[in-house]
Design a protein around this motif. Structure first.
Motif, mmCIF file in Angstrom:
data_model
loop_
_atom_site.group_PDB
_atom_site.id
_atom_site.type_symbol
_atom_site.label_atom_id
_atom_site.label_comp_id
_atom_site.label_asym_id
_atom_site.label_seq_id
_atom_site.Cartn_x
_atom_site.Cartn_y
_atom_site.Cartn_z
ATOM 1 N N SER A 196 9.125 65.303 61.156
ATOM 2 C CA SER A 196 8.232 66.166 61.938
ATOM 3 C C SER A 196 7.744 67.300 61.044
ATOM 4 C CB SER A 196 8.976 66.758 63.133
ATOM 5 O OG SER A 196 9.581 65.749 63.899
ATOM 6 N N LEU A 197 6.457 67.642 61.145
ATOM 7 C CA LEU A 197 5.865 68.680 60.308
ATOM 8 C C LEU A 197 5.529 69.921 61.127
ATOM 9 C CD1 LEU A 197 3.357 66.433 58.312
ATOM 10 C CD2 LEU A 197 5.708 67.047 57.685
ATOM 11 N N ASN A 198 5.675 71.095 60.499
ATOM 12 C CA ASN A 198 5.254 72.321 61.175
ATOM 13 C C ASN A 198 3.756 72.543 60.944
ATOM 14 O OD1 ASN A 198 4.898 73.479 58.632
ATOM 15 N ND2 ASN A 198 6.824 74.619 58.695
ATOM 16 N N ASP A 199 3.228 73.657 61.409
ATOM 17 C CA ASP A 199 1.796 73.911 61.321
ATOM 18 C C ASP A 199 1.303 74.045 59.883
ATOM 19 O OD1 ASP A 199 1.610 73.836 64.053
ATOM 20 O OD2 ASP A 199 1.695 76.019 64.314
ATOM 21 N N ASP A 200 2.210 74.324 58.958
ATOM 22 C CA ASP A 200 1.847 74.435 57.544
ATOM 23 C C ASP A 200 2.015 73.120 56.800
ATOM 24 O OD1 ASP A 200 1.256 77.210 57.702
ATOM 25 O OD2 ASP A 200 3.413 77.658 57.629
ATOM 26 N N GLY A 201 2.361 72.059 57.528
ATOM 27 C CA GLY A 201 2.532 70.758 56.894
ATOM 28 C C GLY A 201 3.862 70.580 56.198
ATOM 29 N N ILE A 202 4.845 71.415 56.511
ATOM 30 C CA ILE A 202 6.170 71.345 55.884
ATOM 31 C C ILE A 202 7.126 70.596 56.811
ATOM 32 C CG2 ILE A 202 8.073 72.674 54.896
ATOM 33 C CD1 ILE A 202 5.385 72.996 53.454
ATOM 34 N N PRO A 203 7.923 69.660 56.279
ATOM 35 C CA PRO A 203 8.887 68.958 57.134
ATOM 36 C C PRO A 203 9.888 69.925 57.749
ATOM 37 C CG PRO A 203 8.622 67.814 55.044
ATOM 38 C CD PRO A 203 7.919 69.130 54.905
#
Length: 366
Positions: A196-203
């Motif tokens: 799953s990724l956060n809004d910054d594209g980080i797992p």
């Protein structure tokens, strides 16, 4: 004994490096087809043009600046196109970096080559301003921010993540349609791992499930956040399968259907048509391309276990309009071109190009 069987299946897939009634007309705009030489001295993107009558001709070769490995990578997705089809991304498995080309009317221009934190990148995926690779050398993923104006990549802080276990032998990485989750198939552990990724594209969270079939390999997203996975089933004779999964809102995957028999040996690569109604697998030791129908609920049914015959096929790619299927064959270093009957899933061969270098990997169509 189990481990020897498991890795023999992986080796099988790695080494196998005018309208007519019911058919859509593949004329009009020509397709541009890309594959990767994977040369250990100088990696190159090889470009081909497919004309309206199905005939294909070389259209240039472009050094990536990095190097390949010279042999099969056991992968799907060594090349990827940006969403706007203006950039092409290529992995350099031998030099541990990623190259970016700007696509122009007259060919490709290398605009960036960036090292990555992992080892031996084998598959790359792109969604808007994010790019991720999966690495077979250290069982990891790593991400970049992508600038659409310059074509440059910038490593994403804290994007390096490990897969489910060491020695997982990943085959492919892909964003889901909404770019909120990354999915990876692991051949050796028989797992499907998603991040799953956060809004910054980080797992932010890793999820791991057991694959419905042994040796999950290539996969493709269809409609409604469903994806379809080919399973080599440890190379068992006529044992290959395909399975369907639903990606849930929390980033986990849930089995819809599978493992459904292909009636061939070692299904390693898989693509779906853009309308999500057909799937095709490349079954390497069986010299076969198999066809499946996908219903509205995501369930699979075998249409033809040998819709086409190719010598040790090692990748597949679908034209953007779903009318033409391309096959990469390691057995005779060729690309096959097939017209797709989108009602029946049958394939009609249009042409082939037979002069590729050994070790080529990856296949995408623009």
């Amino acid at each position: 004994m189990k481990n020897s069987i498991k890795f023999s299946a992986i080796a099988v897939c790695m080494a196998a490096t005018l309208p007519l009634t019911g058919y859509a007309d593949p004329g009009g705009a020509n397709d541009r087809v890309y594959t990767l030489s994977n040369n250990p001295d100088q990696n190159e993107v090889l470009v081909f043009e497919r004309y309206g009558n199905g005939h294909m001709e070389p259209a240039g070769s472009y050094p990536t600046g990095g190097v390949g490995t010279g042999s099969g990578l056991g992968n799907q997705g060594a090349l990827a196109l940006s969403n706007n089809k203006r950039y092409l991304f290529a992995v350099n498995a031998g030099s541990n970096d990623v190259s970016v080309f700007r696509i122009g009317r007259d060919g490709l221009t290398l605009v960036d080559r960036v090292a990555e934190k992992g080892l031996t990148p084998v598959s790359v995926t792109v969604s808007h301003d994010r790019v991720y690779v999966v690495n077979s050398g250290d069982d990891s993923i790593f991400g970049y921010a992508f600038n659409h104006y310059t074509g440059k990549l910038k490593p994403l802080p804290n994007s390096y993540r490990k897969l489910s276990a060491d020695g997982s032998s990943p085959a492919q990485i892909s964003f889901d349609r909404d770019a909120e989750t990354l999915v990876v198939t692991e051949k050796a552990t028989n797992k499907i791992t998603s991040f799953s990724l956060n809004d910054d594209g980080i797992p932010r969270q890793r999820h791991v499930i057991d694959s419905a079939g042994v040796t999950p390999f290539g996969f493709s997203f269809g409609k409604r956040e469903r994806f379809f996975v080919s399973e080599a089933q440890a190379g068992a004779v006529n044992g290959a399968t395909v399975s369907a999964y639903q990606l849930l809102e929390d980033g986990t995957a849930q089995l819809i259907d599978g493992a459904v028999a292909v009636d061939q040996t070692a299904a390693c690569w898989l693509v779906t048509t853009p309308n999500g109604k057909l799937a095709f697998t490349a079954d390497t030791p069986a010299n076969a391309i198999s066809a499946f129908a996908i219903d509205r609920s995501g369930h699979l049914s075998l249409l033809n276990s040998k819709a086409a015959e190719e010598i040790r096929p090692t990748d597949l790619a679908m034209a953007p309009d779903g009318t033409v299927l391309y096959t990469l064959s390691g057995g005779d270093q060729s690309i096959g071109i097939y017209r797709v009957n989108r009602k029946s899933g049958s394939l009609n061969k249009l042409d082939s190009f037979d002069d590729l270098p050994a070790g080529v990997t990856g296949l995408v169509v623009q």
